[in-house]
Write an enzyme that holds these catalytic residues in place. Structure first.
Site, mmCIF file in Angstrom:
data_model
loop_
_atom_site.group_PDB
_atom_site.id
_atom_site.type_symbol
_atom_site.label_atom_id
_atom_site.label_comp_id
_atom_site.label_asym_id
_atom_site.label_seq_id
_atom_site.Cartn_x
_atom_site.Cartn_y
_atom_site.Cartn_z
ATOM 1 N N CYS B 71 26.697 41.737 44.138
ATOM 2 C CA CYS B 71 26.387 42.318 44.037
ATOM 3 C C CYS B 71 27.311 43.669 44.307
ATOM 4 O O CYS B 71 28.903 43.015 44.988
ATOM 5 C CB CYS B 71 25.300 43.194 44.603
ATOM 6 S SG CYS B 71 25.247 43.037 46.460
ATOM 7 N N ALA B 74 28.753 43.263 47.951
ATOM 8 C CA ALA B 74 29.734 42.082 47.926
ATOM 9 C C ALA B 74 31.555 42.423 48.151
ATOM 10 O O ALA B 74 31.661 41.366 48.221
ATOM 11 C CB ALA B 74 29.321 40.820 47.238
ATOM 12 N N ARG B 105 34.094 34.036 54.109
ATOM 13 C CA ARG B 105 35.467 34.184 53.020
ATOM 14 C C ARG B 105 35.942 33.554 53.119
ATOM 15 O O ARG B 105 37.074 33.569 52.931
ATOM 16 C CB ARG B 105 34.594 35.633 51.990
ATOM 17 C CG ARG B 105 34.165 35.097 51.127
ATOM 18 C CD ARG B 105 34.743 37.246 49.706
ATOM 19 N NE ARG B 105 35.597 37.242 50.057
ATOM 20 C CZ ARG B 105 36.138 36.696 48.607
ATOM 21 N NH1 ARG B 105 36.084 35.559 48.003
ATOM 22 N NH2 ARG B 105 37.653 36.998 48.079
ATOM 23 N N HIS B 204 34.038 45.994 43.833
ATOM 24 C CA HIS B 204 36.082 46.227 44.274
ATOM 25 C C HIS B 204 36.161 47.455 43.547
ATOM 26 O O HIS B 204 37.009 48.134 44.596
ATOM 27 C CB HIS B 204 36.387 45.811 42.901
ATOM 28 C CG HIS B 204 35.850 43.518 42.943
ATOM 29 N ND1 HIS B 204 35.356 43.050 42.301
ATOM 30 C CD2 HIS B 204 35.957 43.409 44.552
ATOM 31 C CE1 HIS B 204 35.375 41.936 42.264
ATOM 32 N NE2 HIS B 204 34.959 41.996 43.833
#
Lengths: 506, 493
Positions: B71, B74, B105, B204
């Protein structure tokens, strides 16, 4: 040049090489506007002080490194215990990617669940169409025998009503009218994963039990609760039941789906409690919960059906296993067999053999409420002294139960119970009032490093050690595994810290 | 166990049709647009081998099919903002999002965690029912005060919105402005609620926009008074997974460039503030950070170029292309650096290529690697037989044609069902994808590497990383375990 084909250095060693060290130093000195090292050290020291601890414990809004997840994770885990059941989580899709990843990282196994993939338009108009389409697709692609629906917080905030949505989906023939689609509302802003487990268990049982006539029988149901050691533990429990000659229904049994073999075939579903077993479970004489905090609503529901109920706090250690077996014996009229008495004796034998190393060791224990209760109790049975017991998802009732447990043994004296606190609180607590050993999960490795206290990983999630969950912690056999883990840590530490006393025999 | 690989366009097209047959009609129509075979180019374009942008992309996932996507949260917290090491990042809302993304990550960084660096911490407002009903702005204000007291060396705070924030009407921008004044630090509100957009990708974009609005254009910060050098560059879109940005930075420095900022792996907010002073933006992950490059180009006149540091062919080509933007000294340095590392490349290839030659690979990753790692496999003599993205856009698929040959299977936002069937039919020698795909694939007897986290290895960028990459692909494929799946008393059919 540090790298060579003969001796390939990866992240562990590569960046220790002088070229990289110089590069990182230059980056820090030239571009990072970093805080001077002396100041960093000064603040680091301060964070270990009582002054910092008081400020840290006084915070009322921010949560830092909590030892809890959200409800739908528990719902997905609960549904995995049932035969060929697909979890369908209604709401945003990213959540489902997270649950699947989280479970896969712990079990080192596939974890299946689908999402209704709601986006902005569904936020405005509701997610009914997503459910209608989603259920049809899940049914067609993955051939489940049951679809268990839970919710992300997005669907909860906009108020989507699962019951009516599922009815409408059936009207639209997404799935056959008689296809089981149990559901549970699992808002992430209420409780934690243990409550999500509870809600989904209740959702599944009530789907099959509502309106069904109950004919009281002699059967026993066992609800294991949210347990990262489910694979080893359910198998061990079934073995014990087998020795007793007790036939019980596990509601539900995720031990196979999280432990499928590698033989060339990927099994999306494996094992699990069947629908016939769920239906028959209504007639059981009693339902036993192995973890009280995972089943409060579910057990109340079982009582409403007329069943006897009993709940435990994770049957790990001597007395917890004794009580579990005696309760089973009481409910079924079957005696605890000699074989289990011998196993108990062997556990006691091991504890006696090693008691010199265990006696007086102090512990900080964190995790889910039932696990912490069981762990503290077993530690005290070994002559250890819990110093701090913490459950981020523990409330006042848990705190009271813990206080009573600790008061029941001289080894519990002086232990502090931290309900609702997080692992950043625990950092301050351990920096000011340390313990010899820390028991928790993989997230504890940061505390281990910061506070220099060895971590023993005994509860979900364990990402950075492999396969422990394949071995039981339940029962006398499980207690032996736990005992050995504690001893290995204690003796490894002793060896590491010894020079003159580097003894061959201990 | 290995079957013949269906690598012809015809076989792949048939496979797509077989897989689609399982869907109900509505979903079948939608999914058909996302599956294709790389087509021949109708008009030759230099450097492009095939036409991959016939698939539709960046479209809503079909409900109930088991999309692998995440999503917007994220994409923002997990990818762009989370690695900025000297800021605290609040997962604003219920506890889960921050919990599941906590330390997952592998964005490496230097610093003292909890004191001057905060990457591997899970900071959340842990919303309760009352916060949903009455709003969370007051809790957020107090959270900021508490954080600033407990972490005095923080250089700022970002607010990463989870789903409820945008639904209950909280005004995190107002809180940010007010508290930034109170604590005299940068506070960045990010509206990356998980229901926004169709994947991580919008996260992003939103995260980039907030860097633009709340950092770059909200005062000069560390940029003020900075005198840029002729060789100042930024690394953009490298998250330092397993140290990737470091094994890249070392090469750029070796050719004589100054990397003044890393975005966002091992980044500090000062580096981000200073970035518009650089002469050139070098972008690795185009998908997640092209937005801010375009902004810096338009507003600050910083040109940008894509580069690829996976595998020696692409590294050498990228070093030359980067050097070409500078003077003869840098160009000569680039040649010297390429020559310096050539013996390492030769030794790695001599060791591993015979063990990997001709092995086939299927990829399914995020928005960059399904194309960017392809030539690294080619350098090892391996062949890509299928590739696809979770959250690519059309321009990514166009770029994929640079790397992928005709007839290759292409799948966008693949469902669990589709990927399983593709892998089962193609039976490649290796699959590179994520944790959700790893164990399913391995149980089929097919070696697997996680290509988001480097399967807890790395770095894979740069020459140093290539050696590790080669080692890892070898150990995955050539481990004896794959030969022991069949019990010897069971005769295989």
């Amino acid at each position: 040049m540090p790298q060579s084909a003969e001796n390939i250095l990866d992240h562990k060693d590569l960046f220790k090489e002088p070229e990289y060290q110089a590069m990182l130093e230059k980056k820090r000195a030239t571009y990072e506007n970093a805080t001077p090292a002396e100041k960093v050290e000064e603040v680091a020291d301060w964070t270990k002080s009582w002054d910092y601890r008081e400020k840290n414990l006084a915070r009322s809004c921010v949560t830092i490194n909590p030892a809890k997840a959200c409800q739908p994770l528990g719902a997905v885990f609960a549904a995995a215990g049932y035969d060929s059941t697909m979890s369908f989580v209604h709401g945003s899709q990213g959540c489902v990617a997270y649950y699947r990843s989280h479970l896969a990282r712990h079990f080192k196994e596939p974890s299946s669940a689908v999402s209704s993939s709601m986006t902005e338009d569904a936020a405005v108009f509701g997610g009914l169409n997503n459910m209608i389409e989603g259920l049809a697709n899940t049914y067609a692609l993955y051939s489940p025998k049951m679809i268990a629906v839970s919710t992300t917080c997005m669907a909860e905030v906009i108020g989507d009503d699962l019951n009516s949505f599922i009815l409408k989906s059936k009207e639209k023939e997404s799935v056959p009218a008689d296809f089981p689609v149990p559901f549970a509302h699992t808002p992430a802003f209420v409780g934690s994963h243990v409550d999500g487990y509870d809600n989904m268990q209740k959702g599944i049982l009530s789907n099959f039990w509502k309106d069904a006539p109950r004919t009281a029988g002699e059967g026993i149901n066992i609800i294991p609760g949210f347990d990262g050691y489910v694979v080893g533990n359910i198998r061990e429990m079934k073995r014990m039941l087998g020795l007793m000659g007790v036939e019980a229904t596990v509601l539900g049994d995720a031990s196979d789906v999280y432990d499928t073999p590698s033989d060339g075939e990927y099994r999306m579903y494996s094992g699990g409690t069947t629908q016939d077993e769920i239906k028959a479970a209504l007639n059981a004489k009693a339902t036993i919960s192995l973890q009280e905090y995972c089943t409060r609503k579910t057990l109340a529901y079982c009582e409403e059906q007329g069943q006897e109920t009993a709940s435990f706090h994770y049957p790990m250690g001597v007395q917890a296993t004794d009580e579990f077996l005696m309760k089973l014996s009481e409910l079924t009229g079957k005696e605890v067999p000699e074989q289990l008495r011998l196993e108990r004796g062997r556990l006691i034998d091991a504890m006696a053999d090693s008691q010199a190393y265990l006696h007086g060791k102090t512990y900080a224990i964190y995790g889910d409420p039932d696990f912490v209760y069981a762990m503290a109790r077993f530690v005290m049975e070994m002559g250890g002294e819990p110093k701090h017991c913490l459950a981020t998802n523990g409330g006042k009732d848990w705190e009271a139960q813990m206080t009573a447990l600790l008061a029941s043994s001289p080894f519990g004296e002086g232990c502090q119970v931290w309900a609702g606190k997080d692992l950043w609180h625990l950092r301050s607590i351990l920096a000011t009032e340390p313990a010899d050993l820390l028991i928790g999960n993989s997230y504890g490795k940061y505390l281990e490093k910061d506070c220099n206290i060895p971590l023993i990983r005994l509860t979900f999630p364990i990402f950075d050690r492999h396969h422990h969950h394949r071995f039981p912690t339940f029962g006398y056999q499980g207690a032996l595994t736990v005992l050995v883990k504690l001893l290995d840590t204690i003796l490894d530490k002793l060896d590491t810290e010894s020079d003159i006393s580097f003894d061959l025999t201990r | 166990m290995a079957k013949d690989i269906a690598d012809s366009a015809e076989a792949n097209q048939k496979l797509i049709e077989e897989v689609l047959a399982a869907y109900p009609d509505k979903a079948k129509k939608k999914r058909a647009k996302h599956l294709a075979v790389a087509q021949p180019m109708t008009e030759a374009e230099p450097g492009i081998q095939s036409k991959c942008d016939t698939v539709k992309s960046n479209i809503k996932s079909v409900p109930g099919v088991m999309t692998i996507r995440g999503c917007a949260y994220a994409g923002s917290k997990g990818v762009v903002w989370g690695p900025v090491k000297d800021m605290l990042h609040i997962s604003h809302g219920p506890v889960g999002c921050g919990h599941y993304s906590w330390s997952q990550r592998r964005n490496y960084y230097t610093g003292t965690t909890g004191i001057d660096s905060f990457v591997t911490m899970q900071v959340t407002t842990d919303f309760q029912e009352n916060d949903i009903v009455f709003g969370g702005d007051k809790k957020l204000e107090k959270t900021i005060d508490e954080l600033n007291e407990l972490f005095p060396l923080n250089k700022g705070i970002s607010i990463q919105s989870e789903c409820p924030i945008g639904l209950i009407g909280d005004d995190i921008e107002a809180v940010s402005k007010k508290k930034a004044k109170d604590i005299d630090k940068r506070i960045v509100p990010v509206r990356c609620e998980g229901f926004r957009g169709v994947s991580q990708s919008l996260g992003h974009h939103i995260a980039n926009d907030m860097i633009r609005d709340w950092v770059l254009e909200a005062g000069e910060g560390a940029r003020a008074g900075y005198v840029a050098g002729a060789y100042d560059v930024n690394i953009i879109g490298d998250y330092n997974i397993g140290g990737d940005a470091w094994s890249s930075r070392i090469l750029l420095e070796e050719i004589g460039l100054n990397v003044i900022a890393q975005w966002s792996g091992d980044a500090t907010i000062a580096e981000i503030e200073r970035a518009p002073a650089a002469k050139l933006n070098l972008i690795h992950c185009y998908r997640s950070m092209s937005y801010i490059c375009r902004h810096m180009e338009e507003k600050h006149g910083v040109p940008w170029m894509e580069y690829n540091f996976f595998g020696p062919s692409q590294i050498a080509a990228s070093l030359r292309a980067i050097a070409a933007k500078f003077d003869a000294t840098i160009q000569a340095n680039a040649e010297a650096v390429i020559a310096k590392y050539q013996p390492l490349v030769d030794a790695v290839n001599a060791k591993y290529r015979p063990r990997l030659e001709g092995k086939t690979v299927m990829l399914y990753v995020g928005g960059l690697r399904p194309r960017h790692v392809v030539d690294a496999y080619h350098d090892l003599g391996m062949e890509i037989v299928g590739t696809g993205y979770e959250f690519a856009h059309n321009d990514d698929y166009k770029r994929t044609g640079h790397y992928i040959k005709e007839g290759t299977l292409i799948y966008d936002d693949v469902s669990g069902y589709e990927l399983e069937k593709f892998i089962e039919s193609v039976r490649p020698d290796l699959v590179g994808s994520g944790i959700k795909e790893k164990y399913n694939t391995q149980k089929m007897g097919i070696p697997f590497r996680q290509m988001h986290s480097w399967d807890y290895s790395g770095p894979y960028h740069g020459y140093d990383g290539y050696a590790i990459f080669a080692r890892d692909m070898d150990l995955a494929i050539n481990n004896p375990v794959w030969g022991m799946f069949d019990a010897p008393w069971k005769k295989s059919a």
